[in-house]
Design a protein around this motif. Structure first.
Motif, PDB file in Angstrom:
ATOM      1  N   UNK A 243      30.769  36.379  56.333  1.00 28.46           N
ATOM      2  CA  UNK A 243      31.491  35.342  57.056  1.00 28.46           C
ATOM      3  C   UNK A 243      30.867  33.971  56.856  1.00 28.46           C
ATOM      4  N   UNK A 244      29.545  33.901  56.952  1.00 27.53           N
ATOM      5  CA  UNK A 244      28.859  32.631  56.700  1.00 27.53           C
ATOM      6  C   UNK A 244      29.094  32.168  55.267  1.00 27.53           C
ATOM      7  N   UNK A 245      29.071  33.105  54.318  1.00 28.67           N
ATOM      8  CA  UNK A 245      29.282  32.745  52.915  1.00 28.67           C
ATOM      9  C   UNK A 245      30.680  32.169  52.709  1.00 28.67           C
ATOM     10  N   UNK A 246      31.681  32.741  53.373  1.00 29.42           N
ATOM     11  CA  UNK A 246      33.046  32.237  53.246  1.00 29.42           C
ATOM     12  C   UNK A 246      33.159  30.824  53.816  1.00 29.42           C
ATOM     13  N   UNK A 247      32.575  30.604  54.994  1.00 28.18           N
ATOM     14  CA  UNK A 247      32.595  29.262  55.602  1.00 28.18           C
ATOM     15  C   UNK A 247      31.919  28.260  54.682  1.00 28.18           C
ATOM     16  N   UNK A 248      30.758  28.644  54.122  1.00 28.78           N
ATOM     17  CA  UNK A 248      30.036  27.745  53.220  1.00 28.78           C
ATOM     18  C   UNK A 248      30.835  27.464  51.955  1.00 28.78           C
ATOM     19  N   UNK A 249      31.492  28.487  51.410  1.00 33.05           N
ATOM     20  CA  UNK A 249      32.292  28.300  50.203  1.00 33.05           C
ATOM     21  C   UNK A 249      33.391  27.267  50.443  1.00 33.05           C
ATOM     22  N   UNK A 250      34.087  27.397  51.565  1.00 33.29           N
ATOM     23  CA  UNK A 250      35.165  26.456  51.885  1.00 33.29           C
ATOM     24  C   UNK A 250      34.603  25.055  52.130  1.00 33.29           C
ATOM     25  N   UNK A 251      33.520  24.964  52.904  1.00 31.76           N
ATOM     26  CA  UNK A 251      32.989  23.662  53.306  1.00 31.76           C
ATOM     27  C   UNK A 251      32.372  22.910  52.130  1.00 31.76           C
ATOM     28  N   UNK A 252      31.547  23.590  51.341  1.00 34.66           N
ATOM     29  CA  UNK A 252      30.886  22.914  50.216  1.00 34.66           C
ATOM     30  C   UNK A 252      31.897  22.551  49.140  1.00 34.66           C
ATOM     31  N   UNK A 253      32.843  23.449  48.883  1.00 32.68           N
ATOM     32  CA  UNK A 253      33.905  23.126  47.933  1.00 32.68           C
ATOM     33  C   UNK A 253      34.697  21.918  48.394  1.00 32.68           C
ATOM     34  N   UNK A 254      35.009  21.865  49.680  1.00 29.97           N
ATOM     35  CA  UNK A 254      35.795  20.751  50.215  1.00 29.97           C
ATOM     36  C   UNK A 254      35.085  19.416  50.047  1.00 29.97           C
ATOM     37  N   UNK A 255      33.748  19.441  49.934  1.00 31.49           N
ATOM     38  CA  UNK A 255      33.006  18.196  49.787  1.00 31.49           C
ATOM     39  C   UNK A 255      33.458  17.383  48.586  1.00 31.49           C
ATOM     40  N   UNK A 256      33.765  18.037  47.465  1.00 26.38           N
ATOM     41  CA  UNK A 256      34.212  17.308  46.284  1.00 26.38           C
ATOM     42  C   UNK A 256      35.508  16.549  46.512  1.00 26.38           C
ATOM     43  N   UNK A 257      36.602  17.236  46.909  1.00 29.59           N
ATOM     44  CA  UNK A 257      37.832  16.514  47.205  1.00 29.59           C
ATOM     45  C   UNK A 257      37.680  15.468  48.307  1.00 29.59           C
ATOM     46  N   UNK A 258      36.857  15.757  49.325  1.00 25.02           N
ATOM     47  CA  UNK A 258      36.696  14.790  50.408  1.00 25.02           C
ATOM     48  C   UNK A 258      35.974  13.528  49.947  1.00 25.02           C
ATOM     49  N   UNK A 259      34.981  13.681  49.080  1.00 28.61           N
ATOM     50  CA  UNK A 259      34.322  12.500  48.508  1.00 28.61           C
ATOM     51  C   UNK A 259      35.328  11.687  47.702  1.00 28.61           C
ATOM     52  N   UNK A 260      36.152  12.378  46.887  1.00 30.07           N
ATOM     53  CA  UNK A 260      37.163  11.687  46.089  1.00 30.07           C
ATOM     54  C   UNK A 260      38.163  10.943  46.977  1.00 30.07           C
ATOM     55  N   UNK A 261      38.610  11.587  48.045  1.00 32.11           N
ATOM     56  CA  UNK A 261      39.571  10.954  48.948  1.00 32.11           C
ATOM     57  C   UNK A 261      38.947   9.783  49.701  1.00 32.11           C
ATOM     58  N   UNK A 262      37.672   9.935  50.094  1.00 27.94           N
ATOM     59  CA  UNK A 262      36.991   8.824  50.766  1.00 27.94           C
ATOM     60  C   UNK A 262      36.904   7.615  49.834  1.00 27.94           C
ATOM     61  N   UNK A 263      36.563   7.850  48.575  1.00 20.57           N
ATOM     62  CA  UNK A 263      36.497   6.741  47.625  1.00 20.57           C
ATOM     63  C   UNK A 263      37.875   6.115  47.424  1.00 20.57           C
TER      64      UNK A 263
ATOM     65  N   UNK B  67      36.102   9.532  56.621  1.00 22.09           N
ATOM     66  CA  UNK B  67      37.441   9.138  56.164  1.00 22.09           C
ATOM     67  C   UNK B  67      38.242   8.529  57.317  1.00 22.09           C
ATOM     68  N   UNK B  68      38.136   9.106  58.498  1.00 25.00           N
ATOM     69  CA  UNK B  68      38.830   8.535  59.643  1.00 25.00           C
ATOM     70  C   UNK B  68      38.317   7.133  59.943  1.00 25.00           C
ATOM     71  N   UNK B  69      37.010   6.945  59.823  1.00 29.11           N
ATOM     72  CA  UNK B  69      36.421   5.628  60.040  1.00 29.11           C
ATOM     73  C   UNK B  69      36.916   4.640  58.993  1.00 29.11           C
ATOM     74  N   UNK B  70      36.914   5.048  57.725  1.00 30.46           N
ATOM     75  CA  UNK B  70      37.346   4.151  56.655  1.00 30.46           C
ATOM     76  C   UNK B  70      38.801   3.731  56.825  1.00 30.46           C
ATOM     77  N   UNK B  71      39.633   4.632  57.361  1.00 34.48           N
ATOM     78  CA  UNK B  71      41.054   4.323  57.553  1.00 34.48           C
ATOM     79  C   UNK B  71      41.341   3.734  58.932  1.00 34.48           C
TER      80      UNK B  71
END
Length: 345
Positions: free
Chosen positions: A62-82, A128-132
């Motif tokens: 369960x922890x591994x699944x949460x980490x997989x989703x969260x760490x993977x999401x970091x890439x798209x979230x960085x791109x969207x923040x930029x 992202x909420x802060x930037x917007x």
């Protein structure tokens, strides 16, 4: 997402064999024996253990699944923040590369039985909420952050700096306080109202003060770990600060103060929402005349990150050689980087 998922999956699959030690043992038990909670600061970081406890998986899976989703999401979230901050595709892709090579994904996949992977994702969502300038959304993510890992509260001074017009700007001080009010209410409810004011005293007199500097010989080296030669890009990006960079100074102050009680590598990675935009501004890959130098600067900064904190196959290189190369790349990146063009401050 296409790039972040396999990189995260590779790191996470390699680290699944790592032993559960230290703080991770407490969080593993919090999920396995929910609603058991340990004494100390860990007991209030309840969101991830609760999510893992309700998943139809074994605790570590369960922890591994949460980490997989969260760490993977970091890439798209960085791109969207930029993108939110006005950067184009080239800068956004450079930011994703720097994110995947920095210490954050490596640390968070190794420490997947912890709330830290989710904390980074929540922090990026709040940024992202802060930037917007979406205060209601920011208030929501701050409250979620309190029950994930309290580092999101460091965005409150950043919110004031980002919104203020000039001087103290008391109306924006009041609005910032209102944005933080739900999160502070959750914080007080979890810590003090349910268990008494002695919790505040224990936070101020705990044994964690200066612990990393007194008992961790490599803590000075960990100052370089999060971004390695990427620090050169970040510093160049701060030479002509934009409004987001100035807001980042408000976030950086509590992060730096937290180094008194926790190790440097663990905390400095949370500068990512502000360091990444500063780095891509300094690389200036959007301008055709500077794109080649900027891309070289980004690539060498990324290489230095992986040399300093290695993942296969670079881990096979002797540590002294790796770290010497990572340090020597700092002046090279500083020389190559075009810097922020005039008129963009």
């Amino acid at each position: 997402l296409f790039v972040s998922l396999p990189v995260t999956g590779l790191m996470l699959s390699y680290h699944l064999a790592a032993p559960i030690e230290g703080d991770a043992q407490l969080f593993h038990r919090m999920a396995a024996d929910w609603p058991w909670r340990p004494p100390g600061w860990w007991r209030y970081r309840v969101l991830v253990p609760w999510v893992v406890s309700v998943l139809p998986l074994a605790t570590r899976a369960g922890y591994a699944l949460v980490a997989l989703v969260a760490v993977t999401a970091g890439g798209p979230l960085v791109s969207l923040l930029l993108r939110d901050l006005g950067h184009g595709a080239a800068a956004r892709n450079a930011g994703v590369l720097l994110y995947l090579c920095c210490f954050a994904p490596l640390y968070n996949t190794y420490n997947h039985v912890m709330p830290d992977p989710a904390a980074m994702a929540v922090l990026l969502l709040a940024a992202r909420a802060l930037a917007r300038k979406r205060d209601r959304e920011l208030a929501l993510w701050l409250a979620v952050g309190v029950v994930t890992k309290e580092v999101t509260l460091f965005l409150l001074p950043a919110r004031w700096l980002y919104a203020r017009r000039k001087g103290l700007d008391l109306p924006e001080v009041g609005r910032t306080a209102l944005v933080g009010l739900p999160a502070l209410a959750v914080l007080l409810g979890l810590r003090f109202l349910s268990e008494g004011p002695d919790q505040l005293v224990s936070m101020a007199t705990g044994t964690a003060w200066l612990f990393p500097w007194l008992h961790q010989d490599d803590n000075v080296a960990r100052l370089y770990s999060p971004f390695a030669a990427g620090w050169a890009l970040a510093l160049l990006g701060c030479r002509r600060p934009d409004r987001w960079t100035i807001a980042g100074l408000g976030f950086a102050v509590p992060v730096l103060l937290s180094l008194l009680v926790t190790d440097a590598g663990r905390m400095l990675i949370y500068l990512l929402p502000f360091a990444s935009p500063a780095m891509v501004r300094a690389a200036n890959v959007a301008t055709p005349t500077t794109r080649k130098r900027g891309l070289w600067a980004v690539a060498l900064a990324a290489l230095s990150m992986r040399l300093w904190e290695p993942f296969l196959p670079l881990a096979l290189i002797p540590e002294l050689a790796r770290r010497a190369a990572a340090l020597l790349l700092f002046p090279v990146v500083a020389w190559l980087a075009p810097g922020v063009p005039r008129g963009e401050d």
